[in-house]
Enzyme design. Structure first.
Site, PDB file in Angstrom:
ATOM      1  N   SER A 156       0.697  -1.254  -0.128  1.00 60.87           N
ATOM      2  CA  SER A 156      -0.058  -0.001  -0.062  1.00 60.87           C
ATOM      3  C   SER A 156       0.672   1.223   0.012  1.00 60.87           C
ATOM      4  CB  SER A 156      -0.797  -0.046   1.313  1.00 60.87           C
ATOM      5  OG  SER A 156      -1.781  -1.158   1.168  1.00 60.87           O
ATOM      6  N   HIS A 202       0.731   4.645   4.372  1.00 59.72           N
ATOM      7  CA  HIS A 202       0.210   5.110   3.104  1.00 59.72           C
ATOM      8  C   HIS A 202       0.529   6.912   2.999  1.00 59.72           C
ATOM      9  CE1 HIS A 202      -3.573   2.365   3.324  1.00 59.72           C
ATOM     10  NE2 HIS A 202      -2.461   1.725   3.158  1.00 59.72           N
TER      11      HIS A 202
END
Length: 261
Positions: A156, A202
């Site tokens: 991610s 992220h």
């Protein structure tokens, strides 16, 4: 950007075909034609590693625990075990949703950037964004001490770096970003719906991917007329040094920094 970013081939969801992924002749042809060879390779690697995790969970859970203890990203061990910055990018939870969602996302946006940037430059962006995800975890740990022992893994962080890159490039060329905005929106909202998602990774990946891409499309005026390959080498090296410096600075607050691992 010296034709590195152009207006052709921006449709999302145009990932590599399965035949391209597993045929040597088609891989070579795809490489020459700017196909998504690196994207496909990352997907295959992540899926194969996930299958190994599944097999170990069923047949050798102790071996799985041993593997994960040395490969997942835990900020407190980041400097003493630097390989976990990279290894954690290819690990996923032993459930289908995690690896499936990440690989579908990569399948959708990877080919766009790989075609625009070239294979090795795309891989450089992907890896640096993934490293940025790990550094994002370290930065958060400085302000939240429990973060030092929080494990994270998955693609991610790197994917959020690709999101940032696509947004910057699409805005630069005036392309339609609505379909990309949907993917980004889903990923941004995921931590609010699914517990245990490392949003710090992220954020770190997004910042680094955005920074590197901004430097490539704008950056230092004196370098704007140099080749795209040269700019990538210069800026990627600078970003890597920045990541290293931030990681080492954060590690001065590591509660175990005085110990020898």
């Amino acid at each position: 950007m010296n034709n590195a970013f152009n207006r052709g081939g921006f449709g999302l969801g145009s990932g590599p075909s399965l035949s391209t992924l597993f045929s040597r002749r088609r891989i070579a042809a795809s490489w020459r034609n700017g196909g998504a060879v690196v994207t496909g390779g990352i997907i295959v690697a992540c899926v194969l590693i996930w299958l190994v995790e599944i097999a170990l969970r069923v047949f050798a859970p102790n071996a799985l625990n041993a593997m994960l203890s040395n490969t997942v990203f835990i900020p407190v061990y980041a400097v003493s075990r630097p390989w976990i910055f990279l290894s954690a990018m290819f690990l996923h939870a032993t459930n289908l949703l995690h690896v499936l969602f990440n690989m579908l996302t990569l399948w959708s946006i990877g080919p766009v950037l790989e075609k625009m940037m070239g294979h090795w430059r795309f891989l450089t962006l992907y890896v640096l964004a993934g490293l940025g995800g790990g550094v994002g975890m370290m930065v958060w740990s400085v302000f939240s001490p429990s973060g030092w022992v929080t494990a994270s893994y998955g693609a991610s962080g790197a994917l959020f770096g690709l999101f940032a890159a696509v947004l910057i490039v699409f805005r630069r060329i005036g392309a339609d970003i609505r379909s990309m905005s949907i993917w980004i929106g889903i990923n941004v909202l995921m931590p609010l719906v699914v517990p245990g998602i490392a949003w710090q990774a992220h954020a770190g990946g997004f910042v680094i991917g955005g920074l590197l891409t901004w430097l490539l499309v704008s950056g230092v005026p004196a370098l704007r007329k140099t080749s795209f390959a040269r700019r990538m080498w210069i800026y990627a090296s600078a970003v890597f040094v920045l990541l290293l410096a931030v990681a080492l600075l954060c590690n001065t607050q590591n509660p175990l920094s005085s110990l020898t691992y």
